[in-house]
Design an enzyme around this catalytic site. Structure first.
Site, short mmCIF file in Angstrom:
data_model
loop_
_atom_site.label_atom_id
_atom_site.label_comp_id
_atom_site.label_asym_id
_atom_site.label_seq_id
_atom_site.Cartn_x
_atom_site.Cartn_y
_atom_site.Cartn_z
N GLN A 97 0.86 -1.20 0.00
CA GLN A 97 0.00 0.00 0.00
C GLN A 97 0.89 1.24 0.00
OE1 GLN A 97 -2.69 0.48 3.35
NE2 GLN A 97 -3.74 2.20 2.39
N HIS A 103 -8.62 2.70 -0.91
CA HIS A 103 -8.93 2.70 -2.35
C HIS A 103 -9.04 1.28 -2.85
CE1 HIS A 103 -4.53 2.97 -1.85
NE2 HIS A 103 -4.42 2.23 -2.94
#
Ligand code: 5GP
Ligand code: ZN
Length: 117
Positions: A97, A103
């Site tokens: 990430q 997201h």
């Protein structure tokens, strides 16, 4: 939790301080094309509100999660992904990430391999 983190890249995209190729927007969710696409369709679907990652979600986020997935279903249809697509959310450093604002990657338009690297 605050709605916005002034240092967050995706909060700045939500606020239009950083331009993006937006494909969807409403009062809770936006979606835009990934700047470094890994598939013919590579969208990022995010809540406007700053949520760091999937690990930070609580029961109070049930409605926004349902909304995010509804938007993804609709976008998958818009993008002609009827033969399949992949939804990915990376959580933390081991998963790679790189932006700490929740997201979902919506990837499609080619055959996906399994498992992801
Ligand atoms: P992560 O690595 O956190 O799962 O995903 C972050 C994604 O954001 C990456 O796929 C990266 O290409 C994308 N990204 C990073 N900066 C920008 C940007 O400024 N604009 C857009 N559209 N995508 C970005
Ligand atoms: Zn943010």
């Amino acid at each position: 939790m605050t709605d916005r983190d002034p240092d967050c890249l995706f909060c700045r995209i939500v606020a239009d301080e950083i331009p993006s190729d937006r494909v969807y927007s409403d009062d809770e969710v936006i979606a835009f094309r990934d700047i470094n696409p890994r598939a013919p369709t590579h969208l990022l679907v995010i809540p406007r509100r700053h949520i760091p990652d999937a690990q930070s979600l609580t029961d109070a986020d049930a409605a926004i999660l349902a909304k995010l997935f509804a938007v993804m279903r609709s976008l998958a249809e818009d993008e002609g992904l009827g033969t399949g697509y992949r939804v990915v959310t990376n959580v933390g450093p081991d998963a790679g990430q790189s932006v700490p604002h929740l997201h979902f990657h919506l990837l499609g338009g080619r055959t996906m391999t399994w498992p992801p690297g």
